[in-house]
Design an enzyme around this catalytic site. Structure first.
Site, PDB file in Angstrom:
ATOM      1  CB  CYS A 218      -1.836   3.589  -6.141  1.00 26.91           C
ATOM      2  SG  CYS A 218      -1.272   2.401  -4.886  1.00 26.91           S
TER       3      CYS A 218
ATOM      4  CB  CYS B 180      -6.380  -2.632  -4.160  1.00 24.58           C
ATOM      5  SG  CYS B 180      -4.925  -3.098  -5.127  1.00 24.58           S
TER       6      CYS B 180
END
EC number: 5.1.1.3
Length: 276
Positions: free
Chosen positions: A183, A72
Site C-alpha cells: 500500500c 494505489c
C-alpha cells in the site's frame, strides 16, 4: 505546453510514488489526485473502488495527461488491466514493480506482503510474485489500521508503534526475509515497521514504479527533453491545507498548487478510449 504524467491514489499515500517520480524524472510535470475524502479504499466493495478510480481517471484525462500511474494498490488490483485495455495512453500500476523488486532482493525466496483488505483479498501480489518465480513462498496479511493512521498524520510515536506492532504480530517468526509494503501509504510508516521486523528487508514500490514510468516514456518517445523545471499540480478531495502540510513535512514536496476538488458520478472518458 508539456503534457503531464497523471497520478491517482485513494489519498496522500501515492505521494510516496510521486516524490520518487519527481526525483528520477525532474523535467516531467505531474498532476496528482488524492481521494482523501473517501479514503480508505481497502475495505470498500470492488465496484465502488472501480467507480471511484474511473472518476479520478476521467479527471486526469481532462488534464490531457500522457500517462497514468495508479499509485494505489487496491485500485491497481481492480482497475489496471481494464484501464490498459480501454485507454490509448500507457497505464502503470504499483503491484508488479514491487513484486519484481522483492524477488530480486529475497535470498530465501520467502516474501511477505502487507496491504489493505481489498489488496490482500485480491491475491494480486501472490499472483504477481508467482508469475516471476513460481517457487517463492508468500505470506499475506491485511493491515487495515495503517491507512487511517497515516491519513490522520500519526506516522511515529507510541500510538503508531503500538498499532504497527499489534498488526504485524501474526507475521512474527514466519521465516520470510523480505516484506512488501503493499500500500503506498505504508512507506510513511517504514521506520516503525522496520523496528518491528529488524532482520527483514522492507520493499516499497515507489522507486521501481518510477523506473517503469521512465522506461515507458522513453519507449514511447514521450519523455520531456526541453523543460528546465517541471510545474506540478495537486488535487485532493479532502482539505487542501492539510494535504499541503503533510506533503511538505513528510516528503519534502513544497507546492502552492494544491486545490480541493469534488468527484461525483462518471466522467466522460469515451473520447480517450481505444478505437475498436
Amino acid at each position: 505546453m508539456s503534457r503531464p504524467i497523471g497520478i491517482i491514489d485513494s489519498g496522500i499515500g501515492g505521494l510516496t510514488v510521486a516524490s520518487e517520480i519527481m526525483r528520477q524524472l525532474p523535467k516531467e510535470p505531474i498532476v496528482y489526485i488524492g481521494d482523501s475524502a473517501r479514503c480508505p479504499y481497502g475495505p470498500r466493495p470492488v465496484e465502488e473502488v472501480r467507480a471511484f478510480t474511473w472518476q479520478m481517471i476521467g479527471r486526469l484525462l481532462h488534464e490531457d495527461v500522457k500517462m497514468i500511474v495508479i499509485a494505489c494498490n487496491t485500485a491497481t488490483a481492480v482497475v489496471l488491466e481494464e484501464a490498459r485495455a480501454q485507454l490509448d495512453i500507457p497505464v502503470v500500476g504499483v503491484i508488479r514493480p514491487g513484486a519484481i523488486s522483492a524477488i530480486q532482493v529475497s535470498e530465501n525466496r520467502h516474501v511477505a506482503v502487507i496491504g489493505t483488505i481489498g489488496t490482500i483479498a485480491s491475491n494480486a501480489y501472490t499472483m504477481a510474485l508467482h508469475s516471476i518465480d513460481e517457487n517463492v513462498t508468500v505470506e499475506s496479511l491485511a493491515c487495515p489500521l495503517f491507512v487511517p493512521l497515516v491519513e490522520q498524520g500519526t506516522i511515529k510515536g507510541p500510538e503508531a508503534e503500538a498499532v504497527v506492532r499489534e498488526s504485524l504480530a501474526p507475521l512474527q517468526g514466519a521465516g520470510f526475509d523480505t516484506l512488501i509494503l503493499g500500500c503506498t501509504h505504508y512507506p510513511l510508516l517504514k521506520p516503525v515497521i522496520e523496528a518491528c521486523l529488524p532482520s527483514v528487508t522492507v520493499i516499497s514500490s515507489g522507486e521501481e514504479t518510477a523506473r517503469e514510468v521512465s522506461s515507458l516514456l522513453f519507449y514511447h518517445s514521450m519523455n520531456e527533453q526541453h523543460q528546465a523545471k517541471a510545474t506540478h499540480r495537486f488535487y485532493t478531495t479532502g482539505e487542501a491545507n492539510q494535504f499541503k502540510q503533510l506533503a511538505a513535512s513528510w516528503l519534502n514536496i513544497h507546492t502552492d498548487s494544491v486545490a480541493s476538488i469534488h468527484l461525483d458520478g462518471p466522467l466522460p472518458v469515451q473520447a480517450t478510449m481505444k478505437s475498436k
